[in-house]
Design a protein around this motif. Structure first.
Motif, PDB file in Angstrom:
ATOM      1  N   UNK A 279       6.381 -28.865  20.080  1.00 19.61           N
ATOM      2  CA  UNK A 279       5.433 -28.087  19.285  1.00 19.61           C
ATOM      3  C   UNK A 279       4.587 -27.142  20.135  1.00 19.61           C
ATOM      4  N   UNK A 280       4.234 -27.583  21.334  1.00 21.57           N
ATOM      5  CA  UNK A 280       3.444 -26.730  22.214  1.00 21.57           C
ATOM      6  C   UNK A 280       4.176 -25.446  22.555  1.00 21.57           C
ATOM      7  N   UNK A 281       5.486 -25.561  22.778  1.00 20.81           N
ATOM      8  CA  UNK A 281       6.295 -24.379  23.088  1.00 20.81           C
ATOM      9  C   UNK A 281       6.377 -23.469  21.871  1.00 20.81           C
ATOM     10  N   UNK A 282       6.613 -24.055  20.686  1.00 20.66           N
ATOM     11  CA  UNK A 282       6.713 -23.242  19.473  1.00 20.66           C
ATOM     12  C   UNK A 282       5.384 -22.548  19.165  1.00 20.66           C
ATOM     13  N   UNK A 283       4.294 -23.265  19.410  1.00 26.07           N
ATOM     14  CA  UNK A 283       2.982 -22.665  19.187  1.00 26.07           C
ATOM     15  C   UNK A 283       2.758 -21.494  20.137  1.00 26.07           C
ATOM     16  N   UNK A 284       3.125 -21.664  21.402  1.00 29.32           N
ATOM     17  CA  UNK A 284       2.941 -20.610  22.396  1.00 29.32           C
ATOM     18  C   UNK A 284       3.765 -19.371  22.020  1.00 29.32           C
ATOM     19  N   UNK A 285       5.016 -19.590  21.609  1.00 23.28           N
ATOM     20  CA  UNK A 285       5.871 -18.467  21.227  1.00 23.28           C
ATOM     21  C   UNK A 285       5.306 -17.757  19.996  1.00 23.28           C
ATOM     22  N   UNK A 286       4.863 -18.540  19.015  1.00 22.65           N
ATOM     23  CA  UNK A 286       4.303 -17.965  17.791  1.00 22.65           C
ATOM     24  C   UNK A 286       3.120 -17.060  18.096  1.00 22.65           C
ATOM     25  N   UNK A 287       2.274 -17.459  19.027  1.00 23.94           N
ATOM     26  CA  UNK A 287       1.048 -16.725  19.335  1.00 23.94           C
ATOM     27  C   UNK A 287       1.274 -15.507  20.234  1.00 23.94           C
ATOM     28  N   UNK A 288       2.410 -15.437  20.903  1.00 27.55           N
ATOM     29  CA  UNK A 288       2.616 -14.385  21.901  1.00 27.55           C
ATOM     30  C   UNK A 288       2.940 -13.037  21.251  1.00 27.55           C
ATOM     31  N   UNK A 289       2.114 -12.024  21.449  1.00 29.09           N
ATOM     32  CA  UNK A 289       2.369 -10.717  20.830  1.00 29.09           C
ATOM     33  C   UNK A 289       3.442  -9.899  21.545  1.00 29.09           C
ATOM     34  N   UNK A 290       3.888 -10.350  22.724  1.00 27.63           N
ATOM     35  CA  UNK A 290       4.846  -9.556  23.486  1.00 27.63           C
ATOM     36  C   UNK A 290       6.288  -9.987  23.229  1.00 27.63           C
ATOM     37  N   UNK A 291       6.467 -11.148  22.620  1.00 24.96           N
ATOM     38  CA  UNK A 291       7.821 -11.637  22.363  1.00 24.96           C
ATOM     39  C   UNK A 291       8.396 -10.984  21.103  1.00 24.96           C
ATOM     40  N   UNK A 292       9.719 -10.951  20.978  1.00 25.27           N
ATOM     41  CA  UNK A 292      10.346 -10.355  19.786  1.00 25.27           C
ATOM     42  C   UNK A 292       9.881 -11.053  18.510  1.00 25.27           C
ATOM     43  N   UNK A 301       8.588 -21.217  12.025  1.00 24.48           N
ATOM     44  CA  UNK A 301       9.324 -22.039  11.066  1.00 24.48           C
ATOM     45  C   UNK A 301       9.653 -23.413  11.655  1.00 24.48           C
ATOM     46  N   UNK A 302      10.000 -23.449  12.948  1.00 23.66           N
ATOM     47  CA  UNK A 302      10.280 -24.730  13.599  1.00 23.66           C
ATOM     48  C   UNK A 302       9.013 -25.582  13.667  1.00 23.66           C
ATOM     49  N   UNK A 303       7.890 -24.949  13.941  1.00 24.83           N
ATOM     50  CA  UNK A 303       6.595 -25.648  13.935  1.00 24.83           C
ATOM     51  C   UNK A 303       6.353 -26.288  12.565  1.00 24.83           C
ATOM     52  N   UNK A 304       6.560 -25.516  11.521  1.00 26.07           N
ATOM     53  CA  UNK A 304       6.349 -26.036  10.167  1.00 26.07           C
ATOM     54  C   UNK A 304       7.317 -27.176   9.873  1.00 26.07           C
ATOM     55  N   UNK A 305       8.577 -27.009  10.228  1.00 29.37           N
ATOM     56  CA  UNK A 305       9.569 -28.053   9.974  1.00 29.37           C
ATOM     57  C   UNK A 305       9.252 -29.328  10.750  1.00 29.37           C
ATOM     58  N   UNK A 306       8.706 -29.182  11.955  1.00 32.91           N
ATOM     59  CA  UNK A 306       8.372 -30.349  12.770  1.00 32.91           C
ATOM     60  C   UNK A 306       7.274 -31.182  12.123  1.00 32.91           C
ATOM     61  N   UNK A 307       6.229 -30.546  11.639  1.00 34.08           N
ATOM     62  CA  UNK A 307       5.160 -31.285  10.964  1.00 34.08           C
ATOM     63  C   UNK A 307       5.625 -31.842   9.636  1.00 34.08           C
ATOM     64  N   UNK A 308       6.523 -31.132   8.961  1.00 31.61           N
ATOM     65  CA  UNK A 308       7.081 -31.661   7.724  1.00 31.61           C
ATOM     66  C   UNK A 308       7.908 -32.904   8.002  1.00 31.61           C
ATOM     67  N   UNK A 309       8.682 -32.873   9.089  1.00 32.60           N
ATOM     68  CA  UNK A 309       9.480 -34.036   9.457  1.00 32.60           C
ATOM     69  C   UNK A 309       8.588 -35.249   9.691  1.00 32.60           C
ATOM     70  N   UNK A 310       7.448 -35.021  10.322  1.00 30.81           N
ATOM     71  CA  UNK A 310       6.519 -36.140  10.544  1.00 30.81           C
ATOM     72  C   UNK A 310       5.958 -36.650   9.224  1.00 30.81           C
ATOM     73  N   UNK A 311       5.615 -35.731   8.322  1.00 29.01           N
ATOM     74  CA  UNK A 311       5.057 -36.135   7.041  1.00 29.01           C
ATOM     75  C   UNK A 311       6.073 -36.904   6.206  1.00 29.01           C
TER      76      UNK A 311
END
Length: 313
Positions: A279-292, A301-311
């Motif tokens: 999740x830390x990696x997905x969060x970092x990628x999500x926040x980065x304005x320089x990445x595609x 979407x992976x971040x959301x799916x990960x928390x959904x999997x936990x729920x």
């Protein structure tokens, strides 16, 4: 403002509302912290004498904002009311309250951060209501590309996941409904209110549509409203994390929805040992304005799916 039977609720009705003897359509706008003034001004030019606008401030009311809104409504020739609650009822109960207070045979739900997709927005809904043959319709929505770079991720996600025409949405069915722009018969809302078991953000509108479709005819139409409430990556990450609980409630209430893409993605991630550590990696990628942008939306979407999997576990 006048006190209503519910002591936590106050109402201001403008002169046009007090004088109106017949209302055929109610445009219902809940808000919490947002200012719906721009939407009201846009609707005023489209509303005829038998259309009312009803605003609802859902708890912790801003006195200055409500005073400004009352002055705005007082200046309108369109029947308009402002309901102000001293307690927060939440998205579901707030919309149920609006439906109960509405006087129209047809209701149009719009979020406060929306605006009509064109000058004939209400006219299109009035024509559809007059034609009949359905009980509720979702008009869709569109998004302006923002000037602020921080909001571009939300715009990209919305355009890729939610901005589909009526033909495609009709194939998807009720799970493509969104309460930000719905036309619905008032008697449908009496029979199928929003489930107040959904708290916080998310999926109460999908649940409502699935429930309503069991008894009534739901359709998708092309009458979009423009979405202006774009949020930052940090806000999206927080919202999608919190929304996992509501997604579980949706699937618990409707096991037949287990095939939804979000549910499938969550089940796939749940089979990967230690996926939560990513999740830390997905969060970092999500926040980065320089990445595609494609990479960033995928990470979100992976971040959301990960928390959904936990729920769901």
């Amino acid at each position: 403002m006048t006190m209503m039977a519910d002591t936590s609720l106050r109402e201001y009705a403008n002169a046009a509302s007090q004088a109106a003897d017949r209302i055929s359509m109610s445009v219902l706008v809940p808000f919490y912290g947002d200012n719906p003034g721009g939407l009201v001004r846009a609707l005023e030019g489209q509303a005829a004498g038998d259309v009312e606008i009803v605003l609802y401030d859902d708890g912790e009311p801003d006195r200055e904002l409500n005073a400004a809104l009352s002055l705005l409504l007082a200046s309108l020739e369109t029947p308009a009311r402002l309901l102000t609650s001293t307690r927060n009822r939440g998205r579901s109960e707030g919309r149920n309250l609006l439906a109960e207070q509405a006087r129209g045979e047809w209701l149009v739900f719009l979020d406060a951060d929306m605006r009509p997709g064109g000058p004939a927005f209400l006219q299109t809904y009035r024509a559809l209501a007059a034609r009949g043959g359905f009980d509720a319709a979702y008009g869709g929505h569109a998004t302006d590309w923002p000037s602020e770079r921080e909001l571009e991720l939300h715009a990209a996600l919305t355009r890729s996941c939610e901005e589909h025409g009526a033909e495609e949405r009709n194939v998807t069915g009720p799970t493509a409904f969104c309460s930000s722009n719905i036309l619905v018969r008032a008697d449908v809302m009496k029979a199928v209110p929003f489930d107040t078991g959904f708290t916080g953000w998310g999926f109460e509108d999908v649940d409502w549509a699935v429930m309503a479709a069991r008894e009534f005819t739901l359709v998708h139409v092309d009458n979009p409203a423009w979405h202006g409430g774009l949020q930052s990556p940090a806000a999206l990450l927080a919202k999608f994390r919190a929304g996992a609980v509501n997604y579980r409630r949706l699937l618990d209430r409707h096991p037949e929805l287990a095939g939804l893409p979000g549910a499938r993605a969550a089940r796939t991630l749940a089979r990967i040992p230690g996926q939560a550590a990513l999740r830390g990696i997905w969060s970092m990628i999500t926040r980065s304005p320089v990445l595609p942008m494609k990479l960033r939306t995928t990470a979100l979407k992976l971040w959301r799916a990960s928390w959904t999997a936990e729920a769901l576990s």
